[in-house]
Design a protein around this motif. Structure first.
Motif, PDB file in Angstrom:
ATOM      1  N   VAL A   1      57.371  42.163  74.719  1.00  0.00           N
ATOM      2  CA  VAL A   1      57.073  40.734  74.521  1.00  0.00           C
ATOM      3  C   VAL A   1      56.381  40.135  75.747  1.00  0.00           C
ATOM      4  N   LEU A   2      56.747  40.611  76.933  1.00  0.00           N
ATOM      5  CA  LEU A   2      56.067  40.095  78.129  1.00  0.00           C
ATOM      6  C   LEU A   2      54.597  40.509  78.132  1.00  0.00           C
ATOM      7  N   ALA A   3      54.343  41.755  77.733  1.00  0.00           N
ATOM      8  CA  ALA A   3      52.948  42.212  77.633  1.00  0.00           C
ATOM      9  C   ALA A   3      52.217  41.420  76.544  1.00  0.00           C
ATOM     10  N   ALA A   4      52.896  41.167  75.431  1.00  0.00           N
ATOM     11  CA  ALA A   4      52.274  40.438  74.320  1.00  0.00           C
ATOM     12  C   ALA A   4      51.900  39.011  74.733  1.00  0.00           C
ATOM     13  N   ILE A   5      52.758  38.379  75.523  1.00  0.00           N
ATOM     14  CA  ILE A   5      52.465  37.002  75.963  1.00  0.00           C
ATOM     15  C   ILE A   5      51.190  36.993  76.820  1.00  0.00           C
ATOM     16  N   GLU A   6      51.008  38.028  77.640  1.00  0.00           N
ATOM     17  CA  GLU A   6      49.773  38.111  78.449  1.00  0.00           C
ATOM     18  C   GLU A   6      48.564  38.423  77.569  1.00  0.00           C
ATOM     19  N   LEU A   7      48.704  39.473  76.747  1.00  0.00           N
ATOM     20  CA  LEU A   7      47.560  39.960  75.963  1.00  0.00           C
ATOM     21  C   LEU A   7      47.044  38.912  74.969  1.00  0.00           C
ATOM     22  N   SER A   8      47.926  38.027  74.528  1.00  0.00           N
ATOM     23  CA  SER A   8      47.518  37.072  73.493  1.00  0.00           C
ATOM     24  C   SER A   8      46.926  35.782  74.066  1.00  0.00           C
ATOM     25  N   GLN A   9      46.656  35.750  75.367  1.00  0.00           N
ATOM     26  CA  GLN A   9      46.026  34.554  75.944  1.00  0.00           C
ATOM     27  C   GLN A   9      44.505  34.641  75.846  1.00  0.00           C
ATOM     28  N   CYS A  10      44.055  35.257  74.788  1.00  0.00           N
ATOM     29  CA  CYS A  10      42.616  35.340  74.502  1.00  0.00           C
ATOM     30  C   CYS A  10      42.478  35.346  72.989  1.00  0.00           C
ATOM     31  N   SER A  11      41.243  35.400  72.518  1.00  0.00           N
ATOM     32  CA  SER A  11      40.983  35.386  71.088  1.00  0.00           C
ATOM     33  C   SER A  11      41.943  36.328  70.345  1.00  0.00           C
ATOM     34  N   VAL A  12      42.512  35.827  69.245  1.00  0.00           N
ATOM     35  CA  VAL A  12      43.537  36.585  68.515  1.00  0.00           C
ATOM     36  C   VAL A  12      43.011  37.956  68.063  1.00  0.00           C
ATOM     37  N   ALA A  13      41.717  38.041  67.823  1.00  0.00           N
ATOM     38  CA  ALA A  13      41.142  39.290  67.294  1.00  0.00           C
ATOM     39  C   ALA A  13      41.400  40.483  68.214  1.00  0.00           C
ATOM     40  N   PHE A  14      41.418  40.260  69.533  1.00  0.00           N
ATOM     41  CA  PHE A  14      41.601  41.392  70.460  1.00  0.00           C
ATOM     42  C   PHE A  14      42.968  42.031  70.268  1.00  0.00           C
ATOM     43  N   ARG A  15      43.992  41.183  70.262  1.00  0.00           N
ATOM     44  CA  ARG A  15      45.329  41.784  70.150  1.00  0.00           C
ATOM     45  C   ARG A  15      45.580  42.256  68.703  1.00  0.00           C
ATOM     46  N   ALA A  16      44.903  41.632  67.719  1.00  0.00           N
ATOM     47  CA  ALA A  16      45.059  42.102  66.334  1.00  0.00           C
ATOM     48  C   ALA A  16      44.466  43.506  66.183  1.00  0.00           C
ATOM     49  N   ARG A  17      43.438  43.793  66.993  1.00  0.00           N
ATOM     50  CA  ARG A  17      42.804  45.118  66.918  1.00  0.00           C
ATOM     51  C   ARG A  17      43.782  46.222  67.325  1.00  0.00           C
ATOM     52  N   VAL A  18      44.569  45.956  68.383  1.00  0.00           N
ATOM     53  CA  VAL A  18      45.549  46.961  68.829  1.00  0.00           C
ATOM     54  C   VAL A  18      46.918  46.725  68.187  1.00  0.00           C
TER      55      VAL A  18
END
Ligand code: FAD
Length: 388
Positions: free
Chosen positions: A69-86
């Motif tokens: 969840v800590l990684a997710a909070i960082e990774l999702s501070q950009c366009s949703v598409a990036f984290r949706a890809r992974v």
């Protein structure tokens, strides 16, 4: 639980830099192309982003829930598409395999998922089975040493680009409920599997979603997850239980980013001779955003830690998903308000997030389904069996 606090802090710092310096500058391009460019995918794969929740034995990072969840909070501070890809590989597209897969199934698929060579997806929803997912109609009929799958799924994230589908199908037609459902691993090139044209969506450009069709699709019985029929719905709920905490974290990152962007704007936009951020009515909106972000973060972290301790967090996972997704929607709405007329004009981060985050309240259990779950479990804790 954080296994190596010092090492993890360094990892989070690097992830933060990657998001700010490599992903944020590509946001407009992703929105325009409606895809995450191959070089960005390759960079995310090289950085291990596809393997966060996959055990180390299969090439992943084996993150605990708190680390994830800590990684997710960082990774999702950009366009949703990036984290949706992974995100399907770090969530619903790999989790059934991780928790219930046989050793042979894990060896076959998880290393490729961790490296990003293979993209997974999770196919539960059907046209007639959305919130009532246990009513699914796709059938899997045993035929020798395989199963024949027939039926259709809708709204499946990453289906257009997935190489592996976790599919929930009914193996016992006499049982119309959850106990008649089994889970299967279906490879993309299996004859009889096809995916539809990606939907045109309100938001999340760059994150492809489509229907999946099975027409006498023959799947080896070795691809049944969990080793026996009838366990599919339980497996799906286990997957979603963890994913709800993960998704709640993924709602917090966009809220943090929107607040960061709007603080910059309101500190610099001048009206009536002063920054609009100096007006107390605007400050109230800033304060409400900050307060709710902190509340969601604390809730998600506490729930993640409890899960890592082995505590049953089924109700808390629903609370996290419900609160964080609704919180993110409220933050988006306030930020559009604080941006003024420009908030309604396309092609700025706030306008894009406003559309992108609307989905959070709909998928992986709508807010209403979580309210029902939370209320039922609250009654249950008090010794009552209340059902609608
Ligand atoms: C972009 C996108 C991506 C998705 N990705 C995936 C995926 O990867 N895999 C997957 O399997 N699914 C996926 N979904 C499906 C998603 O999980 C469902 O859309 C969601 O569960 C809601 O189902 P539904 O759309 O059929 O709505 P419905 O169930 O028809 O609900 C309609 C309305 O009725 C309300 N409602 C329904 N039942 C009740 C009740 N008992 N009490 C009170 N209110 C109720 C709902 O809250 C909602 O407001 C995705 C959906 C979208 C839009």
């Amino acid at each position: 639980m954080i296994r190596d606090p010092q090492g993890f802090e360094i990892f989070l710092g690097k992830l933060r830099d990657f998001v700010r310096n490599r992903l944020v500058p590509r946001e407009a391009e992703v929105a325009r192309l409606d895809e995450v460019p191959a070089d960005v995918v390759a960079e995310m794969a090289a950085g291990g982003l596809f393997g966060y929740s996959i055990p180390e034995a299969y090439g992943g990072a084996g993150m605990t829930t708190e680390e994830l969840v800590l990684a997710a909070i960082e990774l999702s501070q950009c366009s949703v598409a990036f984290r949706a890809r992974v995100g399907t590989n770090t969530g619903i597209g790999s989790e059934a395999l991780v928790i219930e897969g046989s050793e042979a199934q894990k060896q076959r698929y998880l290393p490729d998922m961790a490296s990003g060579r293979l993209t997974g997806c999770f196919a539960l929803t059907e046209p007639e089975a959305g919130s009532d997912a246990a009513a699914l109609k796709t059938t899997a009929v045993r035929s020798g040493d395989s199963y024949l799958l027939n039926g259709s799924k809708c709204f499946i994230t990453n289906a257009p680009i997935a190489g592996l589908f976790t599919v929930m199908a009914r193996t016992d037609p006499a049982n119309p409920g959850a106990a008649g459902v089994s889970a299967f691993l279906v490879e993309r090139d299996t004859p009889g599997l096809s995916t539809g044209t990606p939907y045109a969506k309100m938001g999340q450009a760059g994150s492809p979603v489509s229907e999946v069709h099975f027409d006498n699709c023959r799947v080896p019985s070795a691809n049944l997850i969990g080793g026996e029929e009838g366990r599919g719905f339980k497996i799906a709920m286990k997957v979603l239980n963890k994913q709800r905490i993960h998704l709640a974290a993924l709602c917090i990152g966009p809220a943090i980013r929107m607040l960061d962007d709007i603080v910059q704007h309101t500190a610099n936009r001048t009206q009536f001779g002063q920054p609009v951020g100096a007006f107390q009515l605007v400050q109230a909106m800033i304060a409400d955003c900050q307060t709710e972000i902190h509340a969601a973060r604390a809730l998600v972290l506490e729930t993640a830690r409890k899960r890592d301790e082995g505590i049953d967090v089924t109700m808390e996972a629903s609370i996290c998903k419900y609160f964080a997704s609704e919180m993110c929607g409220r933050v988006a709405d306030r930020c559009v308000q604080m941006l003024g007329g420009y908030g309604f004009i396309a092609d700025n981060s706030i306008e894009r997030f406003y559309r992108d985050v609307r989905l959070f309240r709909l998928y992986e259990g709508t807010s209403q389904i979580h309210q029902i779950n939370i209320a039922r479990r609250t009654f249950g804790q008090a010794g009552y069996d209340i059902k609608s």
